[in-house]
Motif scaffolding. Structure first.
Motif, short mmCIF file in Angstrom:
data_model
loop_
_atom_site.label_atom_id
_atom_site.label_comp_id
_atom_site.label_asym_id
_atom_site.label_seq_id
_atom_site.Cartn_x
_atom_site.Cartn_y
_atom_site.Cartn_z
N VAL A 1 -1.40 -1.88 11.83
CA VAL A 1 -1.23 -0.94 10.71
C VAL A 1 -1.10 -1.76 9.43
N PRO A 2 -2.01 -1.60 8.47
CA PRO A 2 -1.94 -2.37 7.23
C PRO A 2 -0.77 -1.90 6.36
N PHE A 3 -0.16 -2.85 5.64
CA PHE A 3 0.92 -2.45 4.73
C PHE A 3 0.77 -3.07 3.34
N ALA A 4 -0.08 -4.09 3.17
CA ALA A 4 -0.23 -4.74 1.86
C ALA A 4 -1.51 -5.55 1.85
N GLY A 5 -1.94 -5.91 0.64
CA GLY A 5 -3.09 -6.79 0.51
C GLY A 5 -4.01 -6.34 -0.62
N TYR B 1 0.82 -1.21 0.00
CA TYR B 1 0.00 0.00 0.00
C TYR B 1 0.86 1.26 0.00
N PRO B 2 0.46 2.27 -0.80
CA PRO B 2 1.07 3.58 -0.64
C PRO B 2 0.57 4.18 0.68
N VAL B 3 1.26 5.19 1.14
CA VAL B 3 0.94 5.76 2.46
C VAL B 3 -0.52 6.20 2.56
N GLU B 4 -1.10 6.68 1.47
CA GLU B 4 -2.50 7.12 1.50
C GLU B 4 -3.44 5.95 1.76
N GLU B 5 -3.13 4.79 1.18
CA GLU B 5 -3.96 3.61 1.41
C GLU B 5 -3.75 3.03 2.79
N VAL B 6 -2.54 3.13 3.32
CA VAL B 6 -2.31 2.71 4.71
C VAL B 6 -3.28 3.45 5.62
N VAL B 7 -3.38 4.76 5.41
CA VAL B 7 -4.28 5.59 6.22
C VAL B 7 -5.73 5.20 5.97
N ALA B 8 -6.14 5.14 4.69
CA ALA B 8 -7.54 4.87 4.36
C ALA B 8 -8.00 3.51 4.90
N ILE B 9 -7.18 2.49 4.74
CA ILE B 9 -7.58 1.15 5.18
C ILE B 9 -7.60 1.07 6.70
N ARG B 10 -6.60 1.66 7.35
CA ARG B 10 -6.60 1.65 8.82
C ARG B 10 -7.83 2.38 9.35
N LEU B 11 -8.15 3.55 8.81
CA LEU B 11 -9.31 4.30 9.28
C LEU B 11 -10.61 3.55 9.00
N MET B 12 -10.70 2.90 7.85
CA MET B 12 -11.89 2.11 7.53
C MET B 12 -12.05 0.97 8.52
N ARG B 13 -10.97 0.24 8.77
CA ARG B 13 -11.05 -0.90 9.70
C ARG B 13 -11.35 -0.42 11.12
N MET B 14 -10.75 0.67 11.53
CA MET B 14 -11.00 1.18 12.89
C MET B 14 -12.44 1.68 13.01
N GLY B 15 -13.01 2.18 11.90
CA GLY B 15 -14.39 2.62 11.92
C GLY B 15 -15.38 1.48 12.08
N ILE B 16 -14.99 0.29 11.64
CA ILE B 16 -15.85 -0.90 11.74
C ILE B 16 -15.59 -1.67 13.03
N ASP C 1 -5.89 -7.92 4.47
CA ASP C 1 -4.75 -7.04 4.70
C ASP C 1 -3.65 -7.69 5.53
N HIS C 2 -2.42 -7.48 5.10
CA HIS C 2 -1.25 -7.80 5.92
C HIS C 2 -1.03 -6.59 6.82
N PHE C 3 -0.62 -6.84 8.06
CA PHE C 3 -0.45 -5.72 9.00
C PHE C 3 0.79 -5.90 9.84
N ILE C 4 1.18 -4.80 10.49
CA ILE C 4 2.25 -4.79 11.49
C ILE C 4 1.62 -4.30 12.78
N ASP C 5 1.91 -4.96 13.88
CA ASP C 5 1.39 -4.53 15.18
C ASP C 5 2.28 -3.41 15.70
N ALA C 6 1.73 -2.20 15.78
CA ALA C 6 2.48 -1.03 16.22
C ALA C 6 2.35 -0.79 17.72
N GLY C 7 1.63 -1.65 18.41
CA GLY C 7 1.42 -1.45 19.84
C GLY C 7 2.52 -2.04 20.69
N PRO C 8 2.47 -1.77 21.99
CA PRO C 8 3.45 -2.36 22.89
C PRO C 8 3.11 -3.82 23.16
#
Length: 194
Positions: free
Chosen positions: A118-122, A84-99, A127-134
């Motif tokens: 945080v999604p990075f591909a798919g 995903y380009p950075v814009e899609e990282v944002v759009a997909i994360r916000l969409m998933r968090m909204g649901i 979506d493939h993601f990276i866990d950005a949390g602790p």
């Protein structure tokens, strides 16, 4: 000080940019169509805006990757589908968090999405993601299908995975998989296929 056990090899994983240089060189030589599908780097300002929009910092390996290539186009040069380009990282994360419903007991037990993922591909909602949390799964890679629970893939960081992808590319002429990543094949159209 505790000495490390004897005969244990701790591999040094190179920076993400070094793995991308290897991948770029291999694609340019063996899969020029896939190489041409890689987008130019994202700007630091675009990444900072993305982090502001999603409310958390991007994982450092993802940030470094975006500064090498701001994603690619379908079908994608890596074995994760298009990056995903950075814009899609944002759009997909916000969409998933909204649901995502954090108060839903079923989602807490078998999560469809996580608060710090945080999604990075798919594609197509998978979506493939990276866990950005602790915590235990910090920086681990995972996969979240659109219609099933998410799970972790066993890769401790994006950088480790990308290093192994570069290894698999450079050893693709072997008849078997190289390491933990399946070996790629090449199409007649100059694309890499996983």
């Amino acid at each position: 000080m505790i000495d490390p056990p004897k005969n244990v090899i701790n591999p040094v994983i190179p920076p993400v940019a070094a793995s991308w240089k290897r991948i770029d060189a291999w694609l340019a030589q063996h899969a020029p169509a896939s190489f041409a599908a890689l987008r130019p780097p994202a700007t630091p300002d675009a990444i900072a805006r993305a982090e502001s929009l999603i409310g958390i910092p991007l994982p450092s390996d993802l940030r470094e990757s975006l500064l090498c290539h701001n994603g690619d186009v379908f079908p994608g040069a890596l074995p994760c589908g298009p990056l995903y380009p950075v814009e899609e990282v944002v759009a997909i994360r916000l969409m998933r968090m909204g649901i995502w419903e954090p108060d839903d007991a079923d989602q807490l037990e078998t999560p469809w999405w996580g608060m710090s993922w945080v999604p990075f591909a798919g594609g197509d909602g998978d979506d493939h993601f990276i866990d950005a949390g602790p915590g235990t799964w910090h920086n681990h890679l995972g996969y979240a299908a659109h219609d099933d629970q998410g799970y972790f893939l066993g890769w401790p960081t994006f950088g480790v995975w990308l290093h192994h992808v570069a290894d698999a590319m450079e050893h693709f002429e072997r008849r078997e998989s190289f390491g933990a990543v399946s070996r790629p094949t090449l199409t007649d159209d100059g694309e890499v296929d996983w």
